[in-house]
Design a protein around this motif. Structure first.
Motif, PDB file in Angstrom:
ATOM      1  N   ARG A  36     -16.511 -60.898   1.971  1.00 54.26           N
ATOM      2  CA  ARG A  36     -15.889 -60.657   0.853  1.00 54.26           C
ATOM      3  C   ARG A  36     -16.405 -59.257  -0.005  1.00 54.26           C
ATOM      4  O   ARG A  36     -16.040 -58.421  -0.279  1.00 54.26           O
ATOM      5  CB  ARG A  36     -15.751 -61.564  -0.128  1.00 54.26           C
ATOM      6  N   ASP A  37     -17.821 -59.449  -0.198  1.00 56.72           N
ATOM      7  CA  ASP A  37     -18.425 -58.350  -0.851  1.00 56.72           C
ATOM      8  C   ASP A  37     -18.337 -57.063   0.042  1.00 56.72           C
ATOM      9  O   ASP A  37     -18.381 -56.204  -0.634  1.00 56.72           O
ATOM     10  CB  ASP A  37     -19.818 -58.669  -1.065  1.00 56.72           C
ATOM     11  N   GLY A  40     -14.856 -55.572  -0.488  1.00 55.99           N
ATOM     12  CA  GLY A  40     -14.762 -54.814  -1.647  1.00 55.99           C
ATOM     13  C   GLY A  40     -15.646 -53.445  -1.809  1.00 55.99           C
ATOM     14  O   GLY A  40     -15.159 -52.467  -1.965  1.00 55.99           O
ATOM     15  N   GLN A 144      -7.199 -53.007  -3.832  1.00 61.80           N
ATOM     16  CA  GLN A 144      -8.632 -53.122  -4.278  1.00 61.80           C
ATOM     17  C   GLN A 144      -8.551 -53.812  -5.850  1.00 61.80           C
ATOM     18  O   GLN A 144      -9.408 -54.900  -6.234  1.00 61.80           O
ATOM     19  CB  GLN A 144      -9.460 -51.944  -4.576  1.00 61.80           C
ATOM     20  N   PHE A 147      -7.587 -57.640  -5.352  1.00 59.07           N
ATOM     21  CA  PHE A 147      -8.774 -58.482  -4.902  1.00 59.07           C
ATOM     22  C   PHE A 147      -9.927 -58.447  -5.735  1.00 59.07           C
ATOM     23  O   PHE A 147     -10.454 -59.541  -5.952  1.00 59.07           O
ATOM     24  CB  PHE A 147      -9.265 -58.281  -3.471  1.00 59.07           C
ATOM     25  N   PHE A 148     -10.205 -57.502  -6.508  1.00 62.36           N
ATOM     26  CA  PHE A 148     -11.413 -57.398  -7.280  1.00 62.36           C
ATOM     27  C   PHE A 148     -11.186 -56.925  -8.569  1.00 62.36           C
ATOM     28  O   PHE A 148     -12.244 -56.666  -9.211  1.00 62.36           O
ATOM     29  CB  PHE A 148     -12.452 -56.451  -6.356  1.00 62.36           C
TER      30      PHE A 148
END
Length: 181
Positions: A36-37, A40, A144, A147-148
């Protein structure tokens, strides 16, 4: 004596059966969060590289203020940035099963899969460099944020982001057959 035997059996059972399963689970969760990181980070790389490519254009060959050496260096940087876009979209598509399936909601899984596939297809297409950059930016920014982005940002832009993403997909699909998607 019974208490001691019970303690030994319990300790042995936990050590043989429970602890290994917990370690394996911990490892899987760690891999998912790392993916996940990286998902991103690759989206941020795409946004920043696309912004650089839009801002720093290759000067014309007859530009008197640009020497051939500087022109060559700028061309080299732009080629390096395009390679970063290629690497980022390659990672996205190669690892989509790891990070996309980690979200609990079906629409987020679909959004991640659609984004990765279309971003990679844009990079593989025969489109002009400027068009690729524009499309990648239009694909990446709303995804983006969903999700973040912070919870208020996600909620406030939910419909606009999904509409912008869908419009970009329509634009990609509606372009000439030289494209992959």
């Amino acid at each position: 004596m019974v208490a001691a035997v019970t303690a030994v059996v319990t300790t042995l059972a936990v050590g043989l059966f429970v602890a290994p399963r917990m370690e394996a689970r911990k490892k899987r969760f760690g891999e998912v969060h790392t993916a996940r990181d990286t998902f991103g980070a690759n989206m941020m790389r795409i946004i920043s590289v696309c912004s650089l490519l839009q801002r720093i254009e290759l000067p014309p060959a007859d530009d008197p203020d640009c020497t051939p050496i500087v022109r060559e260096r700028i061309a080299g940087e732009r080629a390096r940035w395009l390679q970063q876009l290629d690497d980022a979209t390659l990672w996205l598509i190669d690892n989509v099963t790891t990070y996309a399936g980690s979200w609990p909601m079906r629409h987020l899984i679909r959004l991640a899969v659609d984004y990765a596939g279309h971003a990679r297809a844009v990079m593989l297409s025969e489109r002009e460099e400027d068009t690729k950059v524009e499309l990648l930016l239009a694909l990446t920014v709303p995804v983006q944020r969903q999700f973040f982005g912070g919870p208020w940002s996600r909620a406030r832009h939910l419909f606009a982001d999904h509409r912008a993403f869908a419009e970009t997909l329509t634009r990609i699909s509606g372009e000439p057959t030289a494209s992959l998607v």
